[in-house]
Design a protein around this motif. Structure first.
Motif, short mmCIF file in Angstrom:
data_model
loop_
_atom_site.label_atom_id
_atom_site.label_comp_id
_atom_site.label_asym_id
_atom_site.label_seq_id
_atom_site.Cartn_x
_atom_site.Cartn_y
_atom_site.Cartn_z
N VAL A 1 0.84 -1.20 0.00
CA VAL A 1 0.00 0.00 0.00
C VAL A 1 0.87 1.25 0.00
N GLU A 2 1.94 1.23 0.79
CA GLU A 2 2.83 2.40 0.86
C GLU A 2 3.59 2.61 -0.45
N VAL A 3 4.03 1.51 -1.09
CA VAL A 3 4.74 1.65 -2.37
C VAL A 3 3.80 2.22 -3.43
N ILE A 4 2.59 1.71 -3.49
CA ILE A 4 1.62 2.20 -4.47
C ILE A 4 1.35 3.69 -4.25
N ALA A 5 1.21 4.09 -2.99
CA ALA A 5 0.96 5.51 -2.69
C ALA A 5 2.16 6.36 -3.07
N ALA A 6 3.37 5.90 -2.76
CA ALA A 6 4.58 6.65 -3.10
C ALA A 6 4.73 6.79 -4.62
N ALA A 7 4.43 5.72 -5.34
CA ALA A 7 4.52 5.76 -6.80
C ALA A 7 3.47 6.71 -7.38
N ARG A 8 2.27 6.66 -6.82
CA ARG A 8 1.20 7.53 -7.32
C ARG A 8 1.56 8.99 -7.15
N ARG A 9 2.26 9.32 -6.06
CA ARG A 9 2.63 10.71 -5.83
C ARG A 9 3.57 11.26 -6.89
N VAL A 10 4.26 10.39 -7.59
CA VAL A 10 5.15 10.85 -8.67
C VAL A 10 4.64 10.40 -10.04
N GLY A 11 3.36 10.06 -10.12
CA GLY A 11 2.75 9.76 -11.41
C GLY A 11 3.08 8.41 -11.98
N ILE A 12 3.43 7.44 -11.13
CA ILE A 12 3.77 6.10 -11.59
C ILE A 12 2.66 5.12 -11.21
N THR A 13 2.32 4.25 -12.14
CA THR A 13 1.33 3.19 -11.91
C THR A 13 2.05 1.90 -11.54
N VAL A 14 1.49 1.14 -10.58
CA VAL A 14 2.13 -0.08 -10.09
C VAL A 14 1.31 -1.31 -10.45
N LEU A 15 1.97 -2.30 -11.02
CA LEU A 15 1.38 -3.61 -11.24
C LEU A 15 1.88 -4.55 -10.15
N MET A 16 0.99 -5.29 -9.51
CA MET A 16 1.35 -6.15 -8.38
C MET A 16 1.46 -7.61 -8.80
N ASP A 17 2.36 -8.35 -8.10
CA ASP A 17 2.45 -9.79 -8.28
C ASP A 17 2.90 -10.43 -6.97
N ASP A 18 2.56 -11.70 -6.81
CA ASP A 18 2.97 -12.49 -5.65
C ASP A 18 3.78 -13.66 -6.19
N THR A 19 5.06 -13.73 -5.82
CA THR A 19 5.93 -14.77 -6.38
C THR A 19 5.87 -16.08 -5.62
N GLY A 20 5.34 -16.05 -4.39
CA GLY A 20 5.37 -17.25 -3.56
C GLY A 20 6.77 -17.68 -3.19
N GLY A 21 7.75 -16.80 -3.40
CA GLY A 21 9.14 -17.14 -3.10
C GLY A 21 9.76 -18.07 -4.12
N ASP A 22 9.10 -18.29 -5.26
CA ASP A 22 9.63 -19.19 -6.28
C ASP A 22 10.75 -18.48 -7.07
N PRO A 23 11.95 -19.06 -7.12
CA PRO A 23 13.07 -18.38 -7.80
C PRO A 23 12.79 -18.07 -9.27
#
Length: 347
Positions: free
Chosen positions: A90-112
């Motif tokens: 949530v904090e990363v998305i908010a920080a990115a939004r403040r500088v006009g950047i859109t964030v795509l999220m993913d969950d890796t499950g720790g898989d290399p």
């Protein structure tokens, strides 16, 4: 913010619509969306509210042609169900939004393999950069990336100077919260969070801090007080605590390597009829929101999640715009020990 009657007609919202709703010029909206020119924070927030209200979506293709960048980054964590990662996201998305950047999220499950794919930009040329918290990725794999996209790493794993890394000092955090227990008069202090046979960097660093604090107090580490766990969730903490409570001499305090382990340990202590902290003190690490609302409230190590996010976004932005092209930087924001009811009778 109310929507004027002449906005919201047929078709997708336009830059002009956002400007009219925010009461600013189209150029100002463009500066906010594209991050090309600094905009006063109050104005940026007003424009962002208008964007959210209208559901305005920037034309990524047009931006790419104009600036060579899409304004889109990827963010990936190994365990999104973990409250710490969810709150940090949530904090990363908010920080990115403040500088006009859109964030795509993913969950890796720790898989290399999944982490390497993310670190390579998902094979998508529209991804400008990546913020990744790696769990299984190693340095050799990272050096084999198919695309050397701007990358910022989060967390304990040290993969060398191949990328910027933002992380707190886990050894210091564990040492300080263990010292807090010692200062409160506890001496038989257990630790829940060691992983066997394949400990994460988190486990290694937080165990090191715990050991340092005991050594500085003239105490030796009792291996009986280090029950291993499989993962860092509530059931793991509860299971480890039950094992500790079966010892001939149970601990008088427990340092858990994250708050979820501590919350599980709190439950197990309650089921055993123990009072916390009167009979047993429990502390955690991460300061997730639930820690403040547990009964009793949980003493914990609080990383500055907002600062971590802002630094990660800033580093990535500097890499994307080539304002910094040097070797990978190591950036270590601070933390604080938040003392609550679970570790001191004075609260």
């Amino acid at each position: 913010m109310s929507v004027p009657g002449n906005i919201g007609g047929a078709g997708a919202p336009r830059l002009k619509d956002v400007a009219e709703l925010a009461g600013v010029s189209v150029k100002t909206v463009s500066n906010v969306v594209n991050g090309t020119t600094p905009v006063a924070e109050a104005t940026r927030e007003r424009v962002q509210r208008a964007i959210d209200t209208l559901g305005y979506l920037p034309n990524v293709t047009a931006r790419r042609l104009r600036t060579g960048r899409s304004g889109v980054i990827a963010l990936a964590f190994p365990e999104l169900p973990s409250p710490y990662f969810a709150e940090l996201a949530v904090e990363v998305i908010a920080a990115a939004r403040r500088v006009g950047i859109t964030v795509l999220m993913d969950d890796t499950g720790g898989d290399p393999a999944a982490e390497l794919r993310i670190a390579s930009g998902l094979g998508d040329p529209m991804i400008d950069g990546v913020i990744l918290s790696p769990l299984g990725l190693d340095r050799a794999a990272l050096l084999s990336r198919s695309r050397e996209i701007p990358l910022v790493l989060l967390g304990e794993a040290d993969l060398g100077p191949v990328a910027d890394r933002v992380h707190i000092d886990n050894v210091a955090g564990a040492r300080e919260v263990t010292r807090h227990l010692l200062d409160e008069g506890y001496r038989r202090i257990a630790a829940i969070g060691w992983q066997d046979p394949a400990p994460r960097a988190t486990a290694e660093q937080r165990l090191a801090g715990y050991r340092e604090a005991l050594r500085d107090a003239g105490l030796t580490v009792d291996q009986e007080l280090l029950p291993p766990v499989r993962a860092y969730f509530r059931p793991d903490g509860a299971s480890a605590m039950r094992r500790l409570l079966r010892l001939p001499e149970r601990p008088d305090a427990v340092f858990c390597f994250n708050d979820l382990l501590a919350l599980g340990a709190l439950r197990a202590a309650h089921e055993a009829g123990l009072r916390v902290p009167q009979d047993l003190a429990i502390v955690g690490f991460d300061d997730v929101e639930e820690a403040a609302y547990a009964i009793p409230s949980l003493t914990t190590v609080a990383p500055d999640k907002r600062l971590i996010a802002e630094l990660a976004v800033r580093c990535l932005e500097e890499r994307i715009e080539q304002r910094y092209t040097g070797p990978g930087r190591r950036i270590t924001p601070g933390f604080r020990v938040v003392v609550r009811e679970s570790s001191t009778l004075s609260r």
